[in-house]
Design a protein around this motif. Structure first.
Motif, PDB file in Angstrom:
ATOM      1  N   LYS A  48      -6.954  37.282 -17.030  1.00 37.43           N
ATOM      2  CA  LYS A  48      -6.102  38.415 -16.642  1.00 37.43           C
ATOM      3  C   LYS A  48      -5.971  38.515 -15.124  1.00 37.43           C
ATOM      4  O   LYS A  48      -4.949  39.004 -14.620  1.00 37.43           O
ATOM      5  N   GLU A  49      -6.953  37.987 -14.407  1.00 42.44           N
ATOM      6  CA  GLU A  49      -6.874  38.017 -12.941  1.00 42.44           C
ATOM      7  C   GLU A  49      -5.765  37.098 -12.421  1.00 42.44           C
ATOM      8  O   GLU A  49      -5.242  37.291 -11.321  1.00 42.44           O
ATOM      9  N   LEU A  51      -2.869  37.013 -13.356  1.00 45.37           N
ATOM     10  CA  LEU A  51      -1.597  37.736 -13.334  1.00 45.37           C
ATOM     11  C   LEU A  51      -1.334  38.410 -12.001  1.00 45.37           C
ATOM     12  O   LEU A  51      -0.198  38.755 -11.678  1.00 45.37           O
ATOM     13  N   ARG A  60       5.908  37.621 -16.476  1.00 39.78           N
ATOM     14  CA  ARG A  60       4.569  37.412 -15.924  1.00 39.78           C
ATOM     15  C   ARG A  60       3.605  36.965 -17.038  1.00 39.78           C
ATOM     16  O   ARG A  60       2.573  36.380 -16.764  1.00 39.78           O
ATOM     17  N   TYR A  61       3.978  37.239 -18.276  1.00 38.98           N
ATOM     18  CA  TYR A  61       3.157  36.851 -19.429  1.00 38.98           C
ATOM     19  C   TYR A  61       3.714  35.601 -20.121  1.00 38.98           C
ATOM     20  O   TYR A  61       3.554  35.430 -21.329  1.00 38.98           O
ATOM     21  N   LEU A 220       1.496  44.596 -23.857  1.00 40.49           N
ATOM     22  CA  LEU A 220       0.808  43.884 -22.785  1.00 40.49           C
ATOM     23  C   LEU A 220       0.826  44.697 -21.498  1.00 40.49           C
ATOM     24  O   LEU A 220      -0.194  44.805 -20.800  1.00 40.49           O
ATOM     25  N   GLU A 221       1.977  45.273 -21.183  1.00 33.44           N
ATOM     26  CA  GLU A 221       2.091  46.071 -19.958  1.00 33.44           C
ATOM     27  C   GLU A 221       1.233  47.329 -20.007  1.00 33.44           C
ATOM     28  O   GLU A 221       0.585  47.694 -19.021  1.00 33.44           O
ATOM     29  N   GLU A 224      -2.304  46.377 -19.259  1.00 28.67           N
ATOM     30  CA  GLU A 224      -2.500  46.015 -17.849  1.00 28.67           C
ATOM     31  C   GLU A 224      -2.377  47.231 -16.942  1.00 28.67           C
ATOM     32  O   GLU A 224      -3.176  47.415 -16.016  1.00 28.67           O
ATOM     33  N   GLN A 225      -1.399  48.083 -17.205  1.00 30.69           N
ATOM     34  CA  GLN A 225      -1.185  49.261 -16.359  1.00 30.69           C
ATOM     35  C   GLN A 225      -2.335  50.262 -16.442  1.00 30.69           C
ATOM     36  O   GLN A 225      -2.552  51.039 -15.520  1.00 30.69           O
ATOM     37  N   TRP A 228      -6.569  47.407 -18.283  1.00 27.54           N
ATOM     38  CA  TRP A 228      -7.071  46.716 -19.474  1.00 27.54           C
ATOM     39  C   TRP A 228      -7.890  47.644 -20.362  1.00 27.54           C
ATOM     40  O   TRP A 228      -8.843  47.235 -21.020  1.00 27.54           O
ATOM     41  N   LEU A 254      -4.483  40.287 -27.185  1.00 30.18           N
ATOM     42  CA  LEU A 254      -5.348  40.569 -26.032  1.00 30.18           C
ATOM     43  C   LEU A 254      -6.817  40.607 -26.435  1.00 30.18           C
ATOM     44  O   LEU A 254      -7.692  40.214 -25.653  1.00 30.18           O
ATOM     45  N   TRP A 259      -9.365  40.115 -23.308  1.00 29.66           N
ATOM     46  CA  TRP A 259      -8.867  40.907 -22.189  1.00 29.66           C
ATOM     47  C   TRP A 259      -9.025  42.409 -22.412  1.00 29.66           C
ATOM     48  O   TRP A 259      -9.044  43.172 -21.458  1.00 29.66           O
TER      49      TRP A 259
END
Length: 402
Positions: A48-49, A51, A60-61, A220-221, A224-225, A228, A254, A259
């Motif tokens: 995940k880093e 990204l 981005r994914y 996914l977003e 991440e936002q 995680w 994920l 993640w």
């Protein structure tokens, strides 16, 4: 390093597999197909880093998306929509935290840009030159515009009372637009017959495998936002249900990658309209699939879907996450649309407003708790539905004051 770790397509009903390099619709058993990736290999090669610093779009994914050659990516900059805290409504509803993921800021004005970006990109990759699809409006607008960008001819059929702006989006794209005096299921029958007759690729909801992959990037977003982490509850306005299927798939992926924490899945809530609620009825009856809903209608036109092809996948996502399905009246969702604008300054679409009305009602019913962290999906711009607001304003003479 590979651009995509896609392996194949698989059937969630009969476990048949298919190559992703070919033009394909449904499994031979009639089920929608899902995309499988080499998660073990991906886990070794991507963290995940990695990204950090990538472009703020859904691409981005790309390792978790089905396009294998970057040259086939068709994009208008879609993805990474804001996750907005809603502090005033948070207090009004009495929940610990309330967020809105605002998909109205995507190209074409709705979350449908995600599915069309990925679906059209893969269509380009497998050599599709002409496609056809039924739509309640926003999906057709998105697929028409993205298809034009990809050099693919599109044929779009929508109900005659679909939102006017979406008809204009399709028309201005140069697509072949037709209106039907009926609902989306009627449009779907015409598309099926016409695609077979002319040899067009049928891009109807879940009759091609890649729209889900675009929609899953919402999940996914969100992860991440939130660093995680995941919220306790995600509410999604449900017609065809691709978004809720996609979010569920994303979060499971994920977990496979390590993640997000294994087993920590948000409770997923399908929100429908009272006069078109086949998923809600099936949920209440504890069924694995829904029945056709006759004479459906709602102001939240995007969720006016009498029978979803992937209904069994929607219901699986609800059952497996201890989620819920709830129906909201047009009166309540329009009232909540106005409240969200007046309390938080966000002019959201009626489908998105239905999720906020659902938060209110689920809290009153006791299903939602005060300690819950809740996320609502707003799937489009309110300005795409001007008919939902009846404004009143006095007319002033030119030489007057207020």
């Amino acid at each position: 390093m590979k651009f995509s770790y896609i392996q194949n397509l698989y059937c969630p009903k009969c476990d048949n597999t298919y190559p992703h390099e070919e033009q394909i619709n449904l499994c031979k058993c009639g089920s929608p197909l899902l995309v499988n990736y080499d998660y073990e290999e991906l886990k070794k090669n991507l963290s995940k880093e990695d990204l950090i610093g990538r472009q703020p779009t859904l691409w981005r994914y790309h390792e978790l998306l089905p396009v294998t050659n970057e040259e086939n990516v068709v994009t208008l900059g879609e993805g990474m929509t804001p996750l907005l805290p809603m502090p005033v409504l948070e207090k009004e509803y009495d929940v610990a935290q309330l967020w809105m993921k605002d998909e109205g800021l995507l190209p074409t004005g709705s979350f449908k840009a995600r599915g069309s970006a990925v679906g059209v990109s893969k269509a380009k990759e497998v050599g599709i030159k002409e496609l056809a699809m039924p739509t309640n409006g926003n999906a057709g607008a998105a697929w028409a515009l993205y298809a034009t960008r990809a050099g693919i001819k599109s044929h779009i059929i929508m109900p005659i009372d679909a939102p006017l702006i979406t008809r204009k989006e399709v028309y201005i794209s140069g697509a072949d637009l037709h209106l039907v005096d009926g609902v989306i299921s009627d449009a779907g029958k015409i598309v099926g017959q016409s695609a077979h007759k002319h040899g067009w690729f049928e891009a109807s909801t879940l009759k091609e495998p890649y729209r889900i992959e675009g929609k899953k990037t919402m999940g996914l977003e969100i992860a991440e936002q939130l660093g995680w982490e995941v919220p306790d509850v995600i509410l999604y306005p449900t017609g065809g249900g691709v978004g809720i299927i996609g979010i569920y798939k994303a979060l499971k992926e994920l977990m496979k990658l390590g993640w997000i924490e294994e087993g920590k899945m948000p409770r997923l809530v399908a929100v429908q309209a009272e006069e078109c609620a086949p998923i809600v009825k099936a949920f209440q009856e504890k069924k694995a699939a829904s029945e056709f809903w006759p004479d459906s209608k709602t102001k939240a036109f995007g969720i006016n879907v009498p029978k979803a092809l992937g209904d069994f996948l929607v219901l699986e996502a609800i059952y497996e996450t201890d989620g819920y399905a709830i129906a909201i009246s047009d009166e309540d969702l329009l009232k909540e649309q106005q409240l969200v604008a007046q309390k938080e300054g966000a002019f959201i679409c009626p489908e998105g407003a239905a999720t906020f009305a659902a938060v209110r009602q689920l809290k009153e019913q006791g299903w939602l708790k005060s300690e819950d962290r809740v996320l609502c999906l707003n799937t489009g711009m309110g300005i795409k539905y001007p008919e939902t607001v009846q404004e009143e304003a006095p007319i002033l003479p030119k030489d007057s004051t207020i």
